[in-house]
Design an enzyme around this catalytic site. Structure first.
Site, PDB file in Angstrom:
ATOM      1  N   LYS A  35       6.165 -55.108  19.844  1.00  0.00           N
ATOM      2  CA  LYS A  35       5.912 -55.035  21.294  1.00  0.00           C
ATOM      3  C   LYS A  35       5.177 -56.293  21.753  1.00  0.00           C
ATOM      4  CE  LYS A  35       5.564 -50.174  22.763  1.00  0.00           C
ATOM      5  NZ  LYS A  35       4.615 -49.113  23.212  1.00  0.00           N
ATOM      6  N   LEU A 152      -0.843 -43.219  38.245  1.00  0.00           N
ATOM      7  CA  LEU A 152       0.351 -44.017  38.518  1.00  0.00           C
ATOM      8  C   LEU A 152       1.603 -43.164  38.394  1.00  0.00           C
ATOM      9  CD1 LEU A 152      -0.519 -47.118  36.261  1.00  0.00           C
ATOM     10  CD2 LEU A 152      -1.211 -46.679  38.637  1.00  0.00           C
ATOM     11  N   CYS A 262       4.147 -36.880  31.924  1.00  0.00           N
ATOM     12  CA  CYS A 262       2.844 -36.371  32.373  1.00  0.00           C
ATOM     13  C   CYS A 262       2.817 -34.896  32.717  1.00  0.00           C
ATOM     14  CB  CYS A 262       2.372 -37.210  33.561  1.00  0.00           C
ATOM     15  SG  CYS A 262       2.103 -38.897  33.079  1.00  0.00           S
ATOM     16  N   LYS A 323      13.446 -39.312  36.551  1.00  0.00           N
ATOM     17  CA  LYS A 323      13.356 -39.646  37.981  1.00  0.00           C
ATOM     18  C   LYS A 323      13.989 -41.006  38.153  1.00  0.00           C
ATOM     19  CE  LYS A 323       9.384 -41.229  39.547  1.00  0.00           C
ATOM     20  NZ  LYS A 323       7.952 -41.497  39.819  1.00  0.00           N
TER      21      LYS A 323
HETATM   22  C1  UDX Z   1       3.171 -38.094  37.825  1.00  0.00           C
HETATM   23  C2  UDX Z   1       2.118 -38.095  38.916  1.00  0.00           C
HETATM   24  O1  UDX Z   1       2.760 -38.178  40.191  1.00  0.00           O
HETATM   25  C3  UDX Z   1       1.176 -39.284  38.740  1.00  0.00           C
HETATM   26  O2  UDX Z   1       0.158 -39.242  39.713  1.00  0.00           O
HETATM   27  C4  UDX Z   1       0.564 -39.209  37.342  1.00  0.00           C
HETATM   28  O3  UDX Z   1      -0.291 -40.307  37.118  1.00  0.00           O
HETATM   29  C5  UDX Z   1       1.652 -39.195  36.289  1.00  0.00           C
HETATM   30  O4  UDX Z   1       2.562 -38.110  36.519  1.00  0.00           O
HETATM   31  P1  UDX Z   1       5.421 -39.324  37.302  1.00  0.00           P
HETATM   32  O5  UDX Z   1       5.530 -38.268  36.248  1.00  0.00           O
HETATM   33  O6  UDX Z   1       5.637 -40.751  36.925  1.00  0.00           O
HETATM   34  O7  UDX Z   1       3.937 -39.249  37.983  1.00  0.00           O
HETATM   35  O8  UDX Z   1       6.497 -39.016  38.429  1.00  0.00           O
HETATM   36  P2  UDX Z   1       6.528 -38.094  39.727  1.00  0.00           P
HETATM   37  O9  UDX Z   1       7.085 -38.904  40.813  1.00  0.00           O
HETATM   38  O10 UDX Z   1       5.234 -37.432  39.937  1.00  0.00           O
HETATM   39  O11 UDX Z   1       7.651 -36.969  39.337  1.00  0.00           O
HETATM   40  C6  UDX Z   1       7.383 -36.110  38.271  1.00  0.00           C
HETATM   41  C7  UDX Z   1       8.550 -35.127  38.185  1.00  0.00           C
HETATM   42  O12 UDX Z   1       8.547 -34.248  39.312  1.00  0.00           O
HETATM   43  C8  UDX Z   1       9.925 -35.802  38.171  1.00  0.00           C
HETATM   44  O13 UDX Z   1      10.750 -35.135  37.233  1.00  0.00           O
HETATM   45  C9  UDX Z   1      10.450 -35.566  39.585  1.00  0.00           C
HETATM   46  O14 UDX Z   1      11.864 -35.494  39.621  1.00  0.00           O
HETATM   47  C10 UDX Z   1       9.826 -34.224  39.912  1.00  0.00           C
HETATM   48  N1  UDX Z   1       9.650 -34.001  41.349  1.00  0.00           N
HETATM   49  C11 UDX Z   1       8.760 -34.765  42.047  1.00  0.00           C
HETATM   50  C12 UDX Z   1      10.358 -32.977  41.966  1.00  0.00           C
HETATM   51  O15 UDX Z   1      11.166 -32.287  41.338  1.00  0.00           O
HETATM   52  N2  UDX Z   1      10.161 -32.740  43.295  1.00  0.00           N
HETATM   53  C13 UDX Z   1       9.281 -33.488  44.032  1.00  0.00           C
HETATM   54  O16 UDX Z   1       9.163 -33.234  45.233  1.00  0.00           O
HETATM   55  C14 UDX Z   1       8.566 -34.529  43.398  1.00  0.00           C
END
Ligand code: UDX
Length: 433
Positions: A35, A152, A262, A323
């Site tokens: 890395k 994040l 997460c 996502k």
């Molecule tokens: C999340 C938190 O948002 C962030 O603050 C934390 O630091 C890390 O975890 P992340 O997992 O990167 O971030 O993505 P996020 O945009 O939160 O989406 C998480 C999951 O929820 C994805 O699978 C997304 O598809 C889903 N999601 C999100 C939904 O199904 N509906 C929504 O309205 C929002």
């Protein structure tokens, strides 16, 4: 300031690049030699929009560098951020802190008392205390161990770091507070909220925030099933709810369930913590179950399109990452949905702008395509699973015309049923509508 970042994963790399952009002198170290070697050549181990440009700019400005010799870099640093992975431990379902303690063991003997150790990784409540006591007992020195959890979102991580809703910092003394204000000075000067609290509260705020966001998602996903039964539109309900300032419209988009590195991990760790301290988090327990049920429901939804006979049916998945705007496949709903369909004899095709690098080895027997229209040729069903922009303005007529049976399962509610039917789709199913 001279800052050392230990661990160049999603969080460590973004943190290091952004802090160097603030003007600090940042060195990143990781025990994964490849890395670091790659990063020294400008090759990133992850995809995150804008990160390559940010790293390049700061490496050229000689504010950011990637090194192998941990001990030497610790010696030269004022603040040491630990951003190693804390995956779910199989036994306890809590965060596995072995990498964190390994890192601490490696550096503790050379830590000076005026240096600050910052825990950036997501850790179970009480870890900061444990680490502080461990260092005191092992090195007989008083260190400052600070908790600074990250918030994040993958795909928008740089924006989230540079313009945070808040920065949460758990400190024990004024010196740590003063130094952390210096670390985040560019944000402080632009009035972004920097909240100083105790370490336990900082650790728990991280879990509580993610658990609440996951709760919103499972809440709207369960409502979407009710919508399908009673004939309501979940998007209309989310809009009506979200206009209430106390609820807020974000994280109310019904879909195939949440994934990522997460929410699944943090909700499990959070409920495990509740059980450990006899403070059961029954709501979040239910959120986890609801999310698993949602993913299973997607499989039934797809099978029902073919009256449950999917043997030899050609199904094209548009998107498999958890996502958009990421290559991350961790806990993606596709990992639950696609293998089951393959097992039942479906022929699976996949189109994903960034998912192939991490996803190819995960779906044995699936065929990958670059172009959605090529992938759809001769197929029986298109499933929109990840809402990449590439799938938001498809020529639906062109798509349906190429298919053997023009069916669509729009699991992110991107299109309207009427438009899909007008464009030649004989079946169009979605979520909660
Ligand atoms: C999340 C938190 O948002 C962030 O603050 C934390 O630091 C890390 O975890 P992340 O997992 O990167 O971030 O993505 P996020 O945009 O939160 O989406 C998480 C999951 O929820 C994805 O699978 C997304 O598809 C889903 N999601 C999100 C939904 O199904 N509906 C929504 O309205 C929002």
């Amino acid at each position: 300031m001279k800052i050392l970042i230990l661990g160049v994963g999603y969080v460590g790399l973004v943190t290091g690049a952004c802090l160097s952009d603030f003007g600090h002198e940042v060195v990143c170290v990781d025990k994964n030699v490849k890395k670091i070697d790659d990063l020294e050549k400008g090759i990133l181990p992850i995809f995150e929009p804008g990160l390559d440009v940010l790293i390049k700019r700061n490496v050229e400005a000689r504010r950011l560098s990637f090194r192998h010799d941990l001990k030497k870099e610790v010696f030269n640093s004022d603040v040491i951020f630990i951003a190693v992975g804390t995956p779910t431990s199989v036994e306890s379902q809590e965060a596995d802190l072995s990498s964190l303690f390994e890192a601490i063991d490696e550096i503790s003997s050379i830590l000076a008392e005026d240096q600050i150790v910052v825990i950036k990784s997501t850790v179970t409540v009480g870890t900061n205390d444990r680490l502080f006591e461990y260092l005191k007992s092992k090195e007989k020195k008083i260190f400052s161990v600070v908790s600074n959890p990250e918030f994040l979102r993958e795909g928008s991580a740089i924006e989230d770091f540079m313009k945070p809703d808040r920065v949460i910092i758990g400190v024990r003394n004024d010196i740590s507070e003063r130094i952390m204000r210096e670390v985040y000075k560019p944000l402080y000067l632009r009035d972004f909220p920097i909240v100083f609290t105790d370490p336990n509260s900082a650790e728990l705020t991280k879990y509580a925030s993610n658990a609440f966001l996951a709760t919103k998602i499972s809440f709207i996903n369960e409502i979407s099933l009710l919508c399908e039964k009673v004939g309501a539109d979940v998007k209309e309900i989310a809009k009506g709810m979200g206009l209430d300032g106390r609820i807020g419209g974000k994280f109310l988009r019904a879909g195939p369930g949440y994934g990522g590195s997460c929410f699944p991990k943090d909700t499990l760790a959070f409920t495990s913590l509740g059980r450990k301290f006899s403070a059961p988090q029954s709501i979040v327990e239910a959120v986890i179950i609801a999310n698993e049920n949602t993913k299973k429901r997607m499989i039934s939804k797809i099978e029902n399109v073919f009256e449950s006979n999917i043997l030899d049916k050609s199904i094209v998945f548009f998107g498999v990452t958890f996502k958009p705007n990421t290559d991350d496949m961790r806990e993606a709903p596709s990992l639950s949905i696609i293998p089951e369909l393959l097992e039942k004899g479906a022929k699976i095709r996949i189109v994903d702008p960034k998912g192939r690098s991490q996803g190819e080895s995960l779906f044995r027997g699936a065929i990958w395509f670059e172009n959605p229209y090529t992938a759809a040729k001769g197929s029986d069903l298109v499933v929109i699973l990840t809402e990449w922009n590439e799938f938001r303005a498809l020529d639906l007529e062109k798509l349906s015309a190429r298919m053997r049976t023009p069916y669509m399962a729009d699991l992110r509610n991107i299109y309207q049923a009427s438009k899909a039917t007008e464009a030649g789709f004989e079946k169009y199913v979605s979520i909660g509508r």
